[in-house]
Design a protein around this motif. Structure first.
Motif, mmCIF file in Angstrom:
data_model
loop_
_atom_site.group_PDB
_atom_site.id
_atom_site.type_symbol
_atom_site.label_atom_id
_atom_site.label_comp_id
_atom_site.label_asym_id
_atom_site.label_seq_id
_atom_site.Cartn_x
_atom_site.Cartn_y
_atom_site.Cartn_z
ATOM 1 N N THR A 1 0.859 -1.183 0.000
ATOM 2 C CA THR A 1 0.000 0.000 0.000
ATOM 3 C C THR A 1 0.895 1.233 0.000
ATOM 4 O O THR A 1 1.713 1.412 0.900
ATOM 5 C CB THR A 1 -0.923 0.016 1.226
ATOM 6 O OG1 THR A 1 -1.763 -1.156 1.184
ATOM 7 C CG2 THR A 1 -1.810 1.252 1.230
ATOM 8 N N ARG B 1 -6.621 7.510 -11.941
ATOM 9 C CA ARG B 1 -7.829 7.864 -11.185
ATOM 10 C C ARG B 1 -8.081 9.366 -11.250
ATOM 11 O O ARG B 1 -9.213 9.792 -11.515
ATOM 12 C CB ARG B 1 -7.675 7.409 -9.734
ATOM 13 C CG ARG B 1 -8.831 7.837 -8.819
ATOM 14 C CD ARG B 1 -8.643 7.258 -7.421
ATOM 15 N NE ARG B 1 -7.347 7.616 -6.862
ATOM 16 C CZ ARG B 1 -6.778 6.966 -5.840
ATOM 17 N NH1 ARG B 1 -7.384 5.941 -5.277
ATOM 18 N NH2 ARG B 1 -5.606 7.351 -5.384
ATOM 19 N N ASP C 1 -13.115 3.056 -8.039
ATOM 20 C CA ASP C 1 -12.893 1.661 -7.646
ATOM 21 C C ASP C 1 -12.472 0.906 -8.897
ATOM 22 O O ASP C 1 -13.269 0.764 -9.831
ATOM 23 C CB ASP C 1 -14.173 1.038 -7.082
ATOM 24 C CG ASP C 1 -14.291 1.195 -5.585
ATOM 25 O OD1 ASP C 1 -13.321 0.898 -4.877
ATOM 26 O OD2 ASP C 1 -15.367 1.616 -5.129
ATOM 27 N N VAL D 1 -9.468 -2.181 -10.638
ATOM 28 C CA VAL D 1 -8.289 -3.039 -10.603
ATOM 29 C C VAL D 1 -7.673 -3.018 -11.996
ATOM 30 O O VAL D 1 -8.314 -3.408 -12.976
ATOM 31 C CB VAL D 1 -8.630 -4.482 -10.191
ATOM 32 C CG1 VAL D 1 -7.380 -5.358 -10.242
ATOM 33 C CG2 VAL D 1 -9.237 -4.516 -8.792
ATOM 34 N N GLU E 1 -4.589 -1.677 -7.610
ATOM 35 C CA GLU E 1 -5.944 -1.611 -7.067
ATOM 36 C C GLU E 1 -6.218 -0.221 -6.505
ATOM 37 O O GLU E 1 -5.440 0.308 -5.709
ATOM 38 C CB GLU E 1 -6.142 -2.649 -5.956
ATOM 39 C CG GLU E 1 -7.558 -2.663 -5.389
ATOM 40 C CD GLU E 1 -7.744 -3.650 -4.254
ATOM 41 O OE1 GLU E 1 -8.833 -3.656 -3.658
ATOM 42 O OE2 GLU E 1 -6.804 -4.411 -3.961
ATOM 43 N N LEU E 2 -7.344 0.348 -6.924
ATOM 44 C CA LEU E 2 -7.816 1.641 -6.437
ATOM 45 C C LEU E 2 -9.097 1.417 -5.651
ATOM 46 O O LEU E 2 -9.975 0.673 -6.091
ATOM 47 C CB LEU E 2 -8.086 2.587 -7.607
ATOM 48 C CG LEU E 2 -6.926 2.799 -8.585
ATOM 49 C CD1 LEU E 2 -7.390 3.593 -9.792
ATOM 50 C CD2 LEU E 2 -5.767 3.501 -7.892
ATOM 51 N N GLN E 3 -9.191 2.065 -4.503
ATOM 52 C CA GLN E 3 -10.368 1.947 -3.655
ATOM 53 C C GLN E 3 -10.958 3.323 -3.412
ATOM 54 O O GLN E 3 -10.238 4.244 -2.980
ATOM 55 C CB GLN E 3 -10.011 1.284 -2.320
ATOM 56 C CG GLN E 3 -9.498 -0.145 -2.460
ATOM 57 C CD GLN E 3 -9.161 -0.784 -1.117
ATOM 58 O OE1 GLN E 3 -9.354 -0.185 -0.063
ATOM 59 N NE2 GLN E 3 -8.640 -1.999 -1.158
ATOM 60 N N ALA E 4 -12.229 3.480 -3.702
ATOM 61 C CA ALA E 4 -12.904 4.763 -3.492
ATOM 62 C C ALA E 4 -12.808 5.143 -2.021
ATOM 63 O O ALA E 4 -13.003 4.312 -1.131
ATOM 64 C CB ALA E 4 -14.363 4.665 -3.918
ATOM 65 N N ASP F 1 -10.092 6.000 -0.454
ATOM 66 C CA ASP F 1 -8.726 5.826 0.040
ATOM 67 C C ASP F 1 -7.783 6.335 -1.043
ATOM 68 O O ASP F 1 -7.705 5.746 -2.128
ATOM 69 C CB ASP F 1 -8.440 4.370 0.359
ATOM 70 C CG ASP F 1 -7.083 4.164 1.025
ATOM 71 O OD1 ASP F 1 -6.267 5.115 1.044
ATOM 72 O OD2 ASP F 1 -6.832 3.050 1.521
ATOM 73 N N ARG G 1 -4.643 6.197 -1.252
ATOM 74 C CA ARG G 1 -3.474 5.347 -1.470
ATOM 75 C C ARG G 1 -3.752 4.326 -2.575
ATOM 76 O O ARG G 1 -4.892 4.026 -2.905
ATOM 77 C CB ARG G 1 -3.085 4.652 -0.170
ATOM 78 C CG ARG G 1 -2.749 5.613 0.962
ATOM 79 C CD ARG G 1 -2.543 4.870 2.269
ATOM 80 N NE ARG G 1 -3.714 4.081 2.641
ATOM 81 C CZ ARG G 1 -3.738 3.176 3.609
ATOM 82 N NH1 ARG G 1 -2.646 2.950 4.318
ATOM 83 N NH2 ARG G 1 -4.840 2.517 3.879
ATOM 84 N N VAL G 2 -2.690 3.784 -3.125
ATOM 85 C CA VAL G 2 -2.778 2.823 -4.226
ATOM 86 C C VAL G 2 -2.138 1.518 -3.777
ATOM 87 O O VAL G 2 -1.083 1.517 -3.137
ATOM 88 C CB VAL G 2 -2.058 3.361 -5.478
ATOM 89 C CG1 VAL G 2 -2.163 2.365 -6.625
ATOM 90 C CG2 VAL G 2 -2.632 4.718 -5.879
ATOM 91 N N ARG G 3 -2.772 0.412 -4.128
ATOM 92 C CA ARG G 3 -2.246 -0.909 -3.789
ATOM 93 C C ARG G 3 -1.672 -1.570 -5.033
ATOM 94 O O ARG G 3 -2.333 -1.609 -6.069
ATOM 95 C CB ARG G 3 -3.344 -1.769 -3.157
ATOM 96 C CG ARG G 3 -3.697 -1.290 -1.764
ATOM 97 C CD ARG G 3 -5.059 -1.733 -1.275
ATOM 98 N NE ARG G 3 -5.291 -1.242 0.089
ATOM 99 C CZ ARG G 3 -5.704 -0.019 0.389
ATOM 100 N NH1 ARG G 3 -5.953 0.858 -0.577
ATOM 101 N NH2 ARG G 3 -5.873 0.347 1.649
#
Length: 285
Positions: free
Chosen positions: A123, A239, A247, A249, A267-270, A272, A274-276
């Motif tokens: 992360t 993003r 959101d 992948v 992976e992007l999470q709405a 957050d 940060r980027v995984r």
């Protein structure tokens, strides 16, 4: 004698992905010795582990200080060497959660065992994206010998950060991406002036599929085979510019043009910022 392990990241095949050196016990090594080891190994980065700083958090025995050296200098963050280190640790202390204090900030990593081996997901620190001055863009294109007409207007040039800075340039065709023969000293000079770690060259192959390449002259190598830090920066870029949903992948294919194919998952999470970034890792030799 210092024990230097060799792992590749973002591939299940030792002949693919991006190789990294890993020193699991760097206590007693000063900066000059770490740089000497990295230069002698010749990989784009070598990672060095020491005890964690106070207050880092994480489970006892699963938190560390992590530093990265290219053959030329220390680098504030390196994604593939982080994945390689996490896999090396997981082989010894088991899969699970790890926490690394890096020069760029705190980077958590989760390692899981799959049917085909170990997989690590890091992360990133909080990213940001900024414009590039037109004169600097023109210099970058001149160093690459890329006509401006070869850029993809749907992937506009920006500088993206997720631990270090990367110039993102979109290639209009896969053939443009495949043809990489640049002026090493000229691009290196520009990158040093702009504090860039790599130039991430991108061709969009599908809604969530991208082919990428990363010239890395400031690290002393022509090209990085699989670049986790740049992948994190690109996720933030994609993003922010609306290329992908909040959101999402993404799959990044890298290294094919070098004969070291690798796959990076972003992976992007709405909610957050940060980027995984995830991928497989395996020991070389």
């Amino acid at each position: 004698m210092t024990d230097v392990l060799r792992y590749t990241a973002f591939s299940e095949d030792p002949a693919g992905g991006n190789p990294a050196g890993v020193v699991l016990d760097a206590a007693g090594l000063d900066d000059s010795r770490m740089l000497e080891i990295a230069a002698g190994l010749g990989y784009s980065e070598t990672a060095f582990l020491t005890a964690p700083p106070e207050g880092l958090g994480g489970e006892p025995g699963r938190a560390f200080t992590l530093r990265f050296f290219s053959p030329k200098a220390e680098v504030s963050f390196c994604g593939h060497a982080t994945v390689a280190t996490a896999v090396a640790l997981a082989e010894r202390i088991g899969p699970g959660e790890l926490v690394f204090a890096t020069p760029a900030g705190t980077v958590p990593v989760s390692v899981t065992a799959t049917e085909t081996g170990l997989r690590a997901v890091l992360t990133s620190v909080e990213p940001h994206v900024e414009d590039i001055d037109p004169a600097d863009l023109a210099e970058a294109l001149a160093a690459l010998d890329w006509p401006a007409a070869d850029l993809d207007p749907a992937v506009p040039p920006r500088i993206a950060y997720a631990g270090n800075r990367h110039l993102v340039l979109g290639a209009g065709t896969r053939a443009r991406l495949a043809d990489l023969a640049y002026d090493f000293p000229r691009l290196e000079a520009l990158m040093r002036r702009l504090d860039l770690t790599t130039v991430q060259l991108v061709h969009r192959a599908g809604p969530a599929l991208f082919d990428v390449r990363d010239p890395f002259p400031v690290g002393g190598v022509v090209e990085d085979p699989a670049t986790g830090a740049a992948a994190a920066a690109f996720g933030a870029y994609a993003r922010e510019l609306g290329l992908v949903p909040a959101d999402a992948v993404l799959t990044l294919r890298q290294g094919e043009d070098m004969g070291r194919p690798g796959v990076l998952t972003v992976e992007l999470q709405a909610g957050d910022p940060r980027v995984r970034v995830g991928g497989s890792g395996v020991r070389i030799g």
